[in-house]
Design a protein around this motif. Structure first.
Motif, PDB file in Angstrom:
ATOM      1  N   PRO A 174       7.047   2.306  17.374  1.00  0.00           N
ATOM      2  CA  PRO A 174       6.774   3.189  18.510  1.00  0.00           C
ATOM      3  C   PRO A 174       7.893   4.210  18.704  1.00  0.00           C
ATOM      4  N   ALA A 175       7.526   5.388  19.205  1.00  0.00           N
ATOM      5  CA  ALA A 175       8.469   6.515  19.289  1.00  0.00           C
ATOM      6  C   ALA A 175       9.688   6.190  20.138  1.00  0.00           C
ATOM      7  N   ASP A 176       9.520   5.459  21.244  1.00  0.00           N
ATOM      8  CA  ASP A 176      10.678   5.173  22.093  1.00  0.00           C
ATOM      9  C   ASP A 176      11.682   4.276  21.375  1.00  0.00           C
ATOM     10  N   ILE A 177      11.198   3.347  20.527  1.00  0.00           N
ATOM     11  CA  ILE A 177      12.109   2.491  19.773  1.00  0.00           C
ATOM     12  C   ILE A 177      12.824   3.292  18.692  1.00  0.00           C
ATOM     13  N   THR A 178      12.101   4.163  17.987  1.00  0.00           N
ATOM     14  CA  THR A 178      12.744   4.958  16.938  1.00  0.00           C
ATOM     15  C   THR A 178      13.799   5.892  17.524  1.00  0.00           C
ATOM     16  N   ASN A 179      13.565   6.388  18.727  1.00  0.00           N
ATOM     17  CA  ASN A 179      14.581   7.235  19.363  1.00  0.00           C
ATOM     18  C   ASN A 179      15.835   6.445  19.713  1.00  0.00           C
ATOM     19  N   VAL A 180      15.660   5.201  20.166  1.00  0.00           N
ATOM     20  CA  VAL A 180      16.811   4.339  20.455  1.00  0.00           C
ATOM     21  C   VAL A 180      17.588   4.050  19.176  1.00  0.00           C
ATOM     22  N   ILE A 181      16.863   3.752  18.115  1.00  0.00           N
ATOM     23  CA  ILE A 181      17.513   3.450  16.831  1.00  0.00           C
ATOM     24  C   ILE A 181      18.250   4.672  16.309  1.00  0.00           C
ATOM     25  N   ALA A 182      17.605   5.832  16.368  1.00  0.00           N
ATOM     26  CA  ALA A 182      18.237   7.068  15.889  1.00  0.00           C
ATOM     27  C   ALA A 182      19.493   7.396  16.697  1.00  0.00           C
ATOM     28  N   ALA A 183      19.432   7.207  18.026  1.00  0.00           N
ATOM     29  CA  ALA A 183      20.604   7.474  18.877  1.00  0.00           C
ATOM     30  C   ALA A 183      21.743   6.513  18.548  1.00  0.00           C
ATOM     31  N   ALA A 184      21.396   5.257  18.256  1.00  0.00           N
ATOM     32  CA  ALA A 184      22.425   4.279  17.885  1.00  0.00           C
ATOM     33  C   ALA A 184      23.086   4.667  16.572  1.00  0.00           C
ATOM     34  N   PHE A 185      22.292   5.068  15.591  1.00  0.00           N
ATOM     35  CA  PHE A 185      22.857   5.495  14.308  1.00  0.00           C
ATOM     36  C   PHE A 185      23.782   6.707  14.490  1.00  0.00           C
ATOM     37  N   ALA A 186      23.410   7.622  15.388  1.00  0.00           N
ATOM     38  CA  ALA A 186      24.191   8.841  15.592  1.00  0.00           C
ATOM     39  C   ALA A 186      25.596   8.550  16.124  1.00  0.00           C
ATOM     40  N   LYS A 187      25.791   7.383  16.736  1.00  0.00           N
ATOM     41  CA  LYS A 187      27.102   7.021  17.286  1.00  0.00           C
ATOM     42  C   LYS A 187      28.049   6.453  16.238  1.00  0.00           C
ATOM     43  N   LEU A 188      27.526   6.180  15.057  1.00  0.00           N
ATOM     44  CA  LEU A 188      28.319   5.489  14.038  1.00  0.00           C
ATOM     45  C   LEU A 188      29.023   6.475  13.108  1.00  0.00           C
ATOM     46  N   PRO A 189      30.187   6.092  12.583  1.00  0.00           N
ATOM     47  CA  PRO A 189      30.869   6.945  11.600  1.00  0.00           C
ATOM     48  C   PRO A 189      30.249   6.848  10.202  1.00  0.00           C
ATOM     49  N   LEU A 238      17.787  -9.297  15.946  1.00  0.00           N
ATOM     50  CA  LEU A 238      17.252  -8.718  17.175  1.00  0.00           C
ATOM     51  C   LEU A 238      15.738  -8.933  17.158  1.00  0.00           C
ATOM     52  N   THR A 239      15.106  -8.741  18.291  1.00  0.00           N
ATOM     53  CA  THR A 239      13.647  -8.782  18.334  1.00  0.00           C
ATOM     54  C   THR A 239      13.133  -7.434  18.823  1.00  0.00           C
ATOM     55  N   ILE A 240      11.864  -7.181  18.559  1.00  0.00           N
ATOM     56  CA  ILE A 240      11.267  -5.895  18.938  1.00  0.00           C
ATOM     57  C   ILE A 240      11.394  -5.640  20.434  1.00  0.00           C
ATOM     58  N   ASN A 241      11.280  -6.700  21.243  1.00  0.00           N
ATOM     59  CA  ASN A 241      11.303  -6.492  22.695  1.00  0.00           C
ATOM     60  C   ASN A 241      12.720  -6.385  23.263  1.00  0.00           C
ATOM     61  N   THR A 242      13.756  -6.543  22.420  1.00  0.00           N
ATOM     62  CA  THR A 242      15.133  -6.398  22.925  1.00  0.00           C
ATOM     63  C   THR A 242      15.908  -5.275  22.239  1.00  0.00           C
ATOM     64  N   VAL A 243      15.353  -4.690  21.184  1.00  0.00           N
ATOM     65  CA  VAL A 243      16.119  -3.716  20.404  1.00  0.00           C
ATOM     66  C   VAL A 243      16.483  -2.471  21.215  1.00  0.00           C
ATOM     67  N   ASP A 244      15.664  -2.119  22.205  1.00  0.00           N
ATOM     68  CA  ASP A 244      15.905  -0.899  22.977  1.00  0.00           C
ATOM     69  C   ASP A 244      16.533  -1.178  24.344  1.00  0.00           C
ATOM     70  N   LYS A 245      17.148  -2.359  24.508  1.00  0.00           N
ATOM     71  CA  LYS A 245      17.726  -2.717  25.805  1.00  0.00           C
ATOM     72  C   LYS A 245      19.235  -2.912  25.692  1.00  0.00           C
ATOM     73  N   ASP A 246      19.980  -2.347  26.655  1.00  0.00           N
ATOM     74  CA  ASP A 246      21.409  -2.633  26.843  1.00  0.00           C
ATOM     75  C   ASP A 246      22.248  -2.426  25.584  1.00  0.00           C
ATOM     76  N   ASN A 247      21.962  -1.384  24.830  1.00  0.00           N
ATOM     77  CA  ASN A 247      22.742  -1.086  23.622  1.00  0.00           C
ATOM     78  C   ASN A 247      22.734  -2.236  22.613  1.00  0.00           C
ATOM     79  N   ASN A 248      21.706  -3.060  22.634  1.00  0.00           N
ATOM     80  CA  ASN A 248      21.658  -4.224  21.735  1.00  0.00           C
ATOM     81  C   ASN A 248      21.750  -3.835  20.269  1.00  0.00           C
ATOM     82  N   PHE A 249      21.067  -2.746  19.919  1.00  0.00           N
ATOM     83  CA  PHE A 249      20.992  -2.385  18.495  1.00  0.00           C
ATOM     84  C   PHE A 249      22.353  -1.948  17.968  1.00  0.00           C
ATOM     85  N   VAL A 250      22.993  -1.034  18.669  1.00  0.00           N
ATOM     86  CA  VAL A 250      24.292  -0.537  18.181  1.00  0.00           C
ATOM     87  C   VAL A 250      25.348  -1.644  18.227  1.00  0.00           C
ATOM     88  N   GLU A 251      25.279  -2.513  19.221  1.00  0.00           N
ATOM     89  CA  GLU A 251      26.240  -3.623  19.304  1.00  0.00           C
ATOM     90  C   GLU A 251      26.049  -4.608  18.160  1.00  0.00           C
TER      91      GLU A 251
END
Length: 530
Positions: free
Chosen positions: A318-333, A416-429
């Motif tokens: 879903p688009a909202d999850i891909t945006n969270v993932i993309a934003a997390a990747f953008a924070k990484l070196p 991670l699970t699908i229902n937590t990946v977009d919550k509280d910076n879980n993915f980038v952490e």
């Protein structure tokens, strides 16, 4: 002199090659689609390279299996409905919607119902495929006249199993899953006390409550097979082979099970002599990357590269999850290569390259690879293990959570699970945890060393045993006949009942005799008094 020796050597090699080709076998393959075909295709190429003639049975609506190949010929069966991207994509969307909802008993029941429906429809399609094939007398006569040496199939669906019986050919499985679940469960003793069921999310170390949960999942799997799957295949057997032929016997009666796991990955468990472990057979040393990818990877400098792929079945989230993932990747070196087929995320950073396809094995084997964000499919998990790359797991459905759990239990992955990946910076952490904690990489590299430390490669082992079955017209001496026993004989219920009956007779017969004697004496005394 050297030239003469070189010529002799070349002639010997040519004779050997021609001998191998002359003695090559004829193999009929009934594969599964998607990622299952990807690893079957690797085995087909290896068989072809050894001089074997390979024929692949496919449908006219095949998703992955091409009609023209230098490594195999195809037999195409016309169907009106097939297991393809459209079929699987609609299921995955429903599963993601359910998993993203509130966790409750209702959501669990909804998820199970969706999986039941998907399994029923998939096997319904396969049974129709088998029916069309068996009704085609010209095709079946042609297959019989071709004198194949064996059938090689993926038993996650049952078409190849029934075809091998129809042609009276030895049967070899390229297997992880069968129509009723995980392959071991049908052939080997599987105590539920320490062998977790697929979907349970459990390890081999269970508390009492977890063992209760494991038992519930066992009942669910048996109910699914008993009411939704097995009857469909049995109906085909009844129609074409007669009611005395049981589908469960055909399934369990394969000569050889080439199991796509090993015990570096799988939890230790009982097994059988005709189960050959070939986990990671599709893995190989990395080849050079295409120029544009190599340039992108090298631009990462000391920070290295992360790759993300959700495999064959999951093309987009879903688009909202891909945006969270993309934003997390953008924070990484690190630089990121992401296999993604959906709309381009609005939050995509300059460090992220989106691709439709990637040479996953070659990227994982690159020295600059730091992390693999994966859905948990068997192929990807084993490639990561082979190359020693730690994993952040994002499972979507079926066995993916369980596969990733096996890495997590060994300290080589986090989940991670699908229902937590977009919550509280879980993915980038989660990414930063795996990148910054050395134990993840160390543990995965240890698994890699264990996996590679074998006297023969898994692919060569698989080829040897396939050819073994061809040379000996089967492998009946390795196959237990326990599947032909009724359940009460298999579990010795009849023996135990007989033993208890004998003990009861021996125990109570003297008591009855004594009671009878006492009654006789009493009767005599009463008679004498009169």
């Amino acid at each position: 002199m050297r030239r003469i020796k070189g010529e002799k050597k070349r002639r010997v090699q040519q004779v050997r090659a021609s001998t191998e080709i002359c003695h090559g076998g004829k193999i009929l393959i009934v594969p599964l689609e998607g990622s299952h075909w990807v690893n079957m295709d690797i085995m087909i190429k290896a068989l072809h390279s050894r001089g074997h003639s390979v024929v692949v049975v496919r449908t006219n609506k095949s998703w992955y299996i091409q009609d023209n190949s230098p490594h195999y010929r195809t037999i195409t069966v016309p169907v009106t409905e097939a297991f393809n991207h459209d079929f699987i994509n609609s299921i995955i969307k429903k599963i993601i919607d359910i998993e993203r909802g509130e966790s409750s008993l209702w959501s669990f029941a909804s998820l199970q119902a969706e999986m039941f429906t998907a399994m029923f429809n998939m096997h319904r399609i396969m049974c129709k495929f088998a029916t069309n094939m068996f009704k085609d007398k010209y095709l079946m006569n042609s297959l019989n006249e071709s004198k194949y040496d064996l059938v090689l199939t993926d038993p996650a669906w049952g078409t190849g199993i029934m075809l091998a019986h129809a042609l009276k050919l030895p049967l070899v499985y390229n297997v992880r899953w069968i129509t009723s679940g995980e392959g071991h469960m049908a052939i080997a003793p599987s105590p539920l006390s320490y062998i977790p069921l697929t979907g349970s999310g459990l390890s081999d170390k269970m508390t009492f409550i977890q063992r209760v949960k494991n038992l519930i999942f066992s009942v669910i799997w048996q109910a699914q097979d008993g009411f939704l799957i097995h009857p469909q295949y049995q109906a085909v057997c009844d129609q074409f082979f007669g009611p005395e032929v049981r589908y469960s016997d055909l399934l369990q009666g394969a000569d050889l099970w080439l199991m796509r796991v090993d015990f570096v990955f799988e939890f230790p468990r009982p097994t059988m002599p005709n189960v050959i472990y070939i986990g990671g057979f599709q893995c190989e040393p990395a080849k050079p990357l295409p120029e544009h990818l190599e340039e992108f990877v090298q631009s990462s400098g000391e920070h290295g590269v992360i790759i993300m792929s959700l495999g064959t079945f999951v093309s987009e989230l879903p688009a909202d999850i891909t945006n969270v993932i993309a934003a997390a990747f953008a924070k990484l070196p690190q630089k990121v290569i992401w296999r993604h087929k959906g709309d381009r995320p609005a939050t995509l950073g300059n460090n992220t390259l989106i691709v439709d396809w990637m040479p996953q094995n070659d990227l994982l084997g690159h020295p600059k690879m730091k992390l693999f964000v994966a859905h948990g499919g068997t192929n990807g998990v084993q490639e990561a293990m082979y190359h020693g790359v730690p994993v952040v797991g994002l499972p979507v459905f079926f066995d993916q959570y369980d596969n990733l759990l096996r890495l997590k239990e060994r300290g080589a992955a986090t989940l991670l699970t699908i229902n937590t990946v977009d919550k509280d910076n879980n993915f980038v952490e989660a990414i930063q945890e795996v990148l910054n904690e050395p134990s993840y990489r160390m543990n995965m590299q240890r698994l890699s060393r264990l996996h590679r430390d074998q006297p023969i490669t898994p692919l060569d082992n698989a080829l040897f045993w396939i050819e073994f079955v061809m040379r000996h017209k089967g492998a009946a001496h390795l196959r237990t006949e326990s599947y032909k026993m009724p359940w009460y004989s298999y579990h010795s219920v009849d023996v135990v009942l007989s033993f208890l009956a004998t003990v009861a007779v021996i125990t109570f017969l003297p008591l009855v005799f004594v009671r009878y004697v006492c009654l006789e004496k009493c009767m005599k005394r009463k008679t004498n008094k009169k």
